[in-house]
Design a protein around this motif. Structure first.
Motif, PDB file in Angstrom:
ATOM      1  N   GLY A  88      11.315   9.462  10.261  1.00 14.50           N
ATOM      2  CA  GLY A  88      11.065  11.190  10.155  1.00 14.50           C
ATOM      3  C   GLY A  88      10.430  11.642   9.262  1.00 14.50           C
ATOM      4  O   GLY A  88      10.033  12.671   9.171  1.00 14.50           O
ATOM      5  N   LYS A  89       9.890  10.719   8.242  1.00 12.01           N
ATOM      6  CA  LYS A  89       9.076  11.247   6.956  1.00 12.01           C
ATOM      7  C   LYS A  89       7.465  11.299   7.440  1.00 12.01           C
ATOM      8  O   LYS A  89       6.955  10.485   6.576  1.00 12.01           O
ATOM      9  CB  LYS A  89       9.410  10.589   5.658  1.00 12.01           C
ATOM     10  CG  LYS A  89      10.876  11.113   5.479  1.00 12.01           C
ATOM     11  CD  LYS A  89      11.367  10.360   4.223  1.00 12.01           C
ATOM     12  CE  LYS A  89      12.945  10.740   3.586  1.00 12.01           C
ATOM     13  NZ  LYS A  89      13.273   9.793   2.794  1.00 12.01           N
ATOM     14  N   GLY A  90       6.967  11.663   8.355  1.00 13.87           N
ATOM     15  CA  GLY A  90       5.423  11.505   8.791  1.00 13.87           C
ATOM     16  C   GLY A  90       4.791  12.505   7.767  1.00 13.87           C
ATOM     17  O   GLY A  90       3.412  12.222   7.518  1.00 13.87           O
ATOM     18  N   LEU A  91       5.326  13.740   7.491  1.00 16.43           N
ATOM     19  CA  LEU A  91       4.428  14.690   6.552  1.00 16.43           C
ATOM     20  C   LEU A  91       4.044  14.104   5.343  1.00 16.43           C
ATOM     21  O   LEU A  91       2.922  14.091   4.810  1.00 16.43           O
ATOM     22  CB  LEU A  91       5.257  15.839   6.493  1.00 16.43           C
ATOM     23  CG  LEU A  91       5.000  17.081   7.666  1.00 16.43           C
ATOM     24  CD1 LEU A  91       5.843  18.121   7.186  1.00 16.43           C
ATOM     25  CD2 LEU A  91       3.734  17.258   7.669  1.00 16.43           C
ATOM     26  N   GLY A  92       5.115  13.215   4.573  1.00 16.18           N
ATOM     27  CA  GLY A  92       4.765  12.675   3.484  1.00 16.18           C
ATOM     28  C   GLY A  92       4.059  11.292   3.454  1.00 16.18           C
ATOM     29  O   GLY A  92       3.173  11.090   2.402  1.00 16.18           O
ATOM     30  N   PHE A  93       4.101  10.593   4.404  1.00 17.50           N
ATOM     31  CA  PHE A  93       3.498   9.020   4.497  1.00 17.50           C
ATOM     32  C   PHE A  93       2.762   8.977   5.574  1.00 17.50           C
ATOM     33  O   PHE A  93       2.060   7.569   5.613  1.00 17.50           O
ATOM     34  CB  PHE A  93       4.495   8.149   4.568  1.00 17.50           C
ATOM     35  CG  PHE A  93       5.527   8.246   3.049  1.00 17.50           C
ATOM     36  CD1 PHE A  93       5.277   7.588   2.007  1.00 17.50           C
ATOM     37  CD2 PHE A  93       6.651   9.093   3.189  1.00 17.50           C
ATOM     38  CE1 PHE A  93       6.044   8.012   0.979  1.00 17.50           C
ATOM     39  CE2 PHE A  93       7.490   9.131   2.087  1.00 17.50           C
ATOM     40  CZ  PHE A  93       7.269   8.470   1.048  1.00 17.50           C
ATOM     41  N   GLY A  94       2.457   9.801   6.523  1.00 17.79           N
ATOM     42  CA  GLY A  94       1.313   9.594   7.684  1.00 17.79           C
ATOM     43  C   GLY A  94       2.301   9.463   8.723  1.00 17.79           C
ATOM     44  O   GLY A  94       3.352   9.012   8.779  1.00 17.79           O
ATOM     45  N   ASP A  95       1.583   9.938  10.201  1.00 16.43           N
ATOM     46  CA  ASP A  95       2.401  10.055  11.270  1.00 16.43           C
ATOM     47  C   ASP A  95       2.257   8.354  11.945  1.00 16.43           C
ATOM     48  O   ASP A  95       3.084   8.056  12.859  1.00 16.43           O
ATOM     49  CB  ASP A  95       1.813  10.719  12.327  1.00 16.43           C
ATOM     50  CG  ASP A  95       1.932  12.134  11.790  1.00 16.43           C
ATOM     51  OD1 ASP A  95       3.108  12.300  11.605  1.00 16.43           O
ATOM     52  OD2 ASP A  95       1.017  12.970  11.706  1.00 16.43           O
ATOM     53  N   VAL A  96       1.514   7.465  11.483  1.00 18.58           N
ATOM     54  CA  VAL A  96       1.581   6.236  12.056  1.00 18.58           C
ATOM     55  C   VAL A  96       1.556   5.139  10.939  1.00 18.58           C
ATOM     56  O   VAL A  96       0.873   5.200   9.882  1.00 18.58           O
ATOM     57  CB  VAL A  96       0.088   5.838  12.770  1.00 18.58           C
ATOM     58  CG1 VAL A  96       0.113   4.353  13.168  1.00 18.58           C
ATOM     59  CG2 VAL A  96       0.023   6.636  14.065  1.00 18.58           C
ATOM     60  N   THR A  97       2.631   4.044  11.153  1.00 22.70           N
ATOM     61  CA  THR A  97       2.614   3.013  10.386  1.00 22.70           C
ATOM     62  C   THR A  97       2.288   1.933  11.136  1.00 22.70           C
ATOM     63  O   THR A  97       2.909   1.491  12.004  1.00 22.70           O
ATOM     64  CB  THR A  97       3.930   2.781   9.812  1.00 22.70           C
ATOM     65  OG1 THR A  97       4.126   4.290   8.967  1.00 22.70           O
ATOM     66  CG2 THR A  97       4.039   1.690   8.636  1.00 22.70           C
ATOM     67  N   LEU A  98       1.334   0.886  10.366  1.00 21.74           N
ATOM     68  CA  LEU A  98       1.034  -0.375  11.155  1.00 21.74           C
ATOM     69  C   LEU A  98       1.142  -1.519   9.922  1.00 21.74           C
ATOM     70  O   LEU A  98       1.553  -1.537   9.002  1.00 21.74           O
ATOM     71  CB  LEU A  98      -0.493  -0.337  11.329  1.00 21.74           C
ATOM     72  CG  LEU A  98      -1.092   0.691  12.355  1.00 21.74           C
ATOM     73  CD1 LEU A  98      -2.565   0.757  12.252  1.00 21.74           C
ATOM     74  CD2 LEU A  98      -0.539   0.389  13.819  1.00 21.74           C
ATOM     75  N   PRO A  99       1.404  -2.819  10.589  1.00 23.62           N
ATOM     76  CA  PRO A  99       1.484  -3.950   9.477  1.00 23.62           C
ATOM     77  C   PRO A  99       0.266  -3.811   8.692  1.00 23.62           C
ATOM     78  O   PRO A  99      -0.879  -3.750   8.963  1.00 23.62           O
ATOM     79  CB  PRO A  99       1.363  -5.304  10.684  1.00 23.62           C
ATOM     80  CG  PRO A  99       1.809  -4.708  11.962  1.00 23.62           C
ATOM     81  CD  PRO A  99       1.192  -3.244  12.158  1.00 23.62           C
TER      82      PRO A  99
END
Length: 843
Positions: A642-653
């Motif tokens: 849910g916290k895409g605005l604060g940390f980015g919309d995509v998370t990768l290894p």
């Protein structure tokens, strides 16, 4: 007919001057958008370090997209090191040189940071021949602990040949002897290592930043580039000034930024400009009802009326739009400077002052004005002459059925798009739809504007009529002339609504991102770099500190995702972070909604709620991803958070992301400690920072504040272009209100001749301004609130946007003062004339 049109313009300068002003400034806005677009497609910066090469070969730095601008990758696309021999073997190539570019930070022999105005990069000495690099003093490096520095580094660090300089890649320093000093460059500071040492320091030893090519005597660079492109497919080949795009990664990104900005802002700006022009021309035609009715009464045909108004519109629009293009170049230059100030554009990125945007602006504004003139003249041209004479004296009491239906349909459509769509369609499409619904609601409200004015006038009637003369006249005028007042209300309401929506998006985004970062970082400390980034090996050092229970490296980049949007494939860029899932729950809480981040290993990906809604992906689906350097990957979605605005919309290894970044460095390191040993861990981290260059130890609150500053910079980028559009709307507001008030000079004179004093007339207009301002504020708020709620729902899942009360008061107060001044000042000017003189002037 043009003779008649010119005669009308000369004798009715007031109304036509208002139309001219709207077209002049509207053309300036459209021209500025066009200049930014053309600059994004064609402009750049000449090469410096690669200026001596005939041809440069690099990785494919953009993703080809059919029938659209090719988006530029966020990281540098490199080429295989063994490609040098293949390029050298191409006929016409004299020699080929491999080039490595390494981000660095430097300190002098005492350990003090070397303060540089430009970014510092390291290179292998053999690549010095690619540019204007010549030894001023000393000699080339011969061992892995020797370097040559440029004049900027030597001057900033007080270095001479034989001195020692500490140079760090990320947070890993080493000491080197300065063996020589070379001439400096304008956009970068340089350090030259031996080729072997440059290979060791490079994030990937098997890859090169680029390959420089020198041509045989008499070989044309363009023809050679074509041969190289055929011999080594999968690369980009550059010649001439285009080499600057390869050398300076920010240039290509800036061009992509300008194209994206122009596409998004230009369409909105054009719509607003046409709307304002139509409103202004409609008011101008309405003020001439008596004249046009007389023409119909003396046998002028509807076609002749249309032709006359069309000719007038052509003359005013061509002159106004043509002259406005000159201001457009000034506006474009101001936008360039503003974006450079906030870091969105390089200060030395040159705009392309091509005449094509000016020509396109004139064509669009003239066509828009011509259509607006036709619509405005339609009613007076088609009704019977007797009815036209009647309506020239008294406004038609009711709106036409078609206008009523059109207005209500548009309002209903705007409400559906604003509120219902974000509930059904998550993601960027919902945000764009909700924000775009503002214009639909505005047009619908403009169509039924007289009804809104009548309603407000009746509500305010008892208050107005407390003044026996001025108030009675104001109430009577407001009720009887709702169409005239509606023409003044519409642009004022548009300005209030646009200001509310833009500020709402800005403040809601900032507040939500701030809360997400503050809640999401659960680690006790955050290590951040003062230079290019944190070295990957720093993670292990921190994990070995007694009392540390978790250390999570965070890398940052941008990636592209391909997805289906309605009936076509779309490529969109998203902010991305790379995380190590080990003990992640001790350092970071991303508010996971589905799946789990513990599975974020190998070829996997996690998406924010917004990114998942935009791309239509769910946990278990396969995402088509282009990593920062353009490497395509098919990744399995393992989580949605849910916290895409604060940390980015995509998370990768973490490892997957950093392998495809330019420098292979981390942006932060989150550190958690055993609850019983925080003081020991804090002291150990401070000691590590003292021994490690460009390393800072922060608390989560400080890190959140830094993230907020970065978010504010991004918000300023979005606000700058909208500020220009709002300024245009404000000019249009003043223009329209002055037009509407000035046209009533004869009315004021007649009132004074029948006994009304100048003071009573001014008071009457002051009270009428209450009706205008109150209607505009009510309409503006009602129009803005549904899109504000829709955008908030799409971004935060909360229906209430965050807008500080002071913002409401400031916007309301500004609109009220602007409306009052725009009515009261022209009224005072009109009352300076003698009543008899003013009453005998033509309408």
């Amino acid at each position: 007919m043009f003779d008649i049109a010119w005669s009308s313009i000369k004798h009715r300068t007031g109304g036509f001057l208002g139309a001219f002003v709207a077209l002049f400034f509207g053309s300036a806005v459209v021209t500025a958008c066009g200049i930014l677009l053309v600059s994004g497609l064609t402009s750049g910066i000449p090469p410096e370090r690669y200026a001596a090469a005939a041809v440069m070969v690099g990785g494919e730095q953009s993703k080809p997209v059919k029938e659209d601008f090719d988006p530029v990758h966020a990281e540098r696309a490199t080429v295989p090191a063994d490609l040098v021999d293949e390029v050298a073997a191409v006929p016409g190539v004299k020699s080929a040189v491999g080039e490595r570019t390494i981000a660095l930070s430097a300190a002098d022999g005492r350990g003090e940071p070397v303060g540089l105005a430009d970014p510092l990069y390291g290179h292998g000495w053999s690549s010095a021949v690619l540019g204007p690099v010549e030894l001023r003093t000393g000699a080339a490096p011969r061992t892995d602990r020797q370097v040559v520095v440029d004049e900027e580094v030597a001057r900033a660090g007080g270095l001479e040949v034989g001195d020692t300089v500490r140079i760090a890649v990320g947070t890993t320093p080493a000491s080197y002897e300065v063996t020589g000093v070379v001439a400096g460059l304008d956009r970068q500071a340089s350090v030259f290592f031996t080729d072997g040492r440059a290979k060791e320091l490079s994030p990937r030893a098997d890859r090169l930043t680029a390959i420089g090519v020198f041509a045989d005597a008499g070989v044309d660079a363009g023809a050679l580039a074509d041969r190289i492109a055929k011999a080594v497919p999968g690369t980009d080949v550059y010649t001439g000034d285009r080499i600057g795009d390869l050398e300076f990664l920010d240039v290509g990104q800036s061009r992509g930024f300008l194209v994206g900005l122009s596409a998004a802002f230009g369409g909105t700006a054009l719509g607003v400009v046409i709307f304002v022009i139509a409103s202004t021309l409609g008011l101008s035609v309405q003020q001439r009802r008596r004249e046009l009715a007389m023409l119909r009464a003396v046998a002028a045909t509807p076609r002749q009326v249309h032709k006359m108004i069309g000719s007038e519109t052509w003359l005013v629009s061509v002159v106004g739009a043509s002259l406005g293009t000159g201001l457009g170049f000034v506006v474009a230059d101001w936008l360039h400077g503003a974006y450079a100030d906030v870091g969105a554009l390089p200060a030395d990125f040159e705009l392309s002052y091509n005449p094509l945007p000016a020509l396109a602006s004139v064509v669009l504004c003239v066509l828009g004005a011509r259509l607006a003139g036709y619509v405005a003249a339609r009613r007076v041209a088609r009704i019977k002459p007797v009815e036209a004479l009647g309506e020239s004296l008294v406004e038609a009491p009711e709106l036409g059925r078609g206008r009523w239906i059109s207005g209500l349909v548009l309002i209903a459509l705007g409400l559906v798009v604003s509120i219902v769509v974000p509930l059904l369609i998550p993601g960027e499409l919902a945000i764009a739809g909700a924000a775009g619904a503002l214009m639909v609601l505005m047009i619908g409200s403009a169509l039924i504007g007289p009804v809104l004015v009548r309603a407000v006038a009746r509500l305010m009637g008892p208050l107005l009529t407390r003044s026996r003369v001025s108030g009675y006249l104001a109430a009577a005028n407001s009720t009887a002339n709702t169409r005239r007042l509606s023409g003044a209300v519409v642009p004022l309401a548009l300005g209030a609504a646009m200001a509310l929506l833009q500020v709402s998006i800005l403040t809601t985004t900032q507040e939500e991102a701030k809360e997400q970062v503050a809640d999401g970082v659960v680690a006790e400390w955050v290590l951040t770099p003062a230079g290019p980034g944190l070295s990957p090996e720093l993670v292990q050092k921190v994990r070995e500190i007694p009392g540390v229970t978790a250390a999570t490296p965070v890398a940052r980049s941008q990636v592209m995702l391909d997805y289906q949007e309605i009936d076509q494939m779309v490529t969109r860029q998203f902010g991305a972070q790379g995380l190590d899932p080990a003990d992640l729950d001790r350092t970071l809480d991303l508010d996971v909604r589905e799946g789990g981040l513990e599975r974020l290993t190998g070829d996997t990906i996690a998406l924010s709620r917004t990114a998942a809604g935009t791309t239509g992906l769910d946990v278990g689906d396969t995402a088509e991803v282009y990593l920062g350097d353009g490497t395509p990957k098919k990744l399995r979605v393992v989580a949605m958070y849910g916290k895409g605005l604060g940390f980015g919309d995509v998370t990768l290894p973490h490892d997957l992301l950093t392998r495809h970044t330019t420098d292979g460095l981390d942006a932060a390191l989150l550190v958690a400690a055993d609850g019983g040993r925080p003081a020991e861990v804090s002291a150990a981290l401070d000691e590590l920072a003292a021994d490690t260059p460009a390393l800072r130890v922060e608390r989560p609150g400080d890190f959140a504040a830094a993230q907020e500053d970065a978010q504010n910079d991004q918000s300023m980028t979005n606000l700058i272009a909208n500020a220009v559009l709002l300024l245009y709307v404000l000019i249009a507001v003043v223009n329209t209100l002055v037009m509407a008030t000035t046209a009533r000079s004869r009315e004021f004179a007649m009132l004074r001749l029948i006994g009304t004093t100048a003071r009573q007339t001014r008071r009457m207009m002051f009270m009428e301004s209450w009706v205008v301002v109150a209607t505009a504020l009510a309409a503006g708020a009602l129009i803005a609130v549904p899109p504000m709620v829709g955008v908030s729902l799409a971004m935060t899942e909360q229906p209430l946007p965050y807008v500080p009360p002071l913002v409401w008061v400031a916007i309301g107060g500004f609109v009220a003062v602007l409306g009052w001044l725009s009515i009261s000042l022209p009224t005072r000017a009109a009352l300076r004339r003698a009543p008899v003189e003013a009453a005998t002037t033509r309408d």
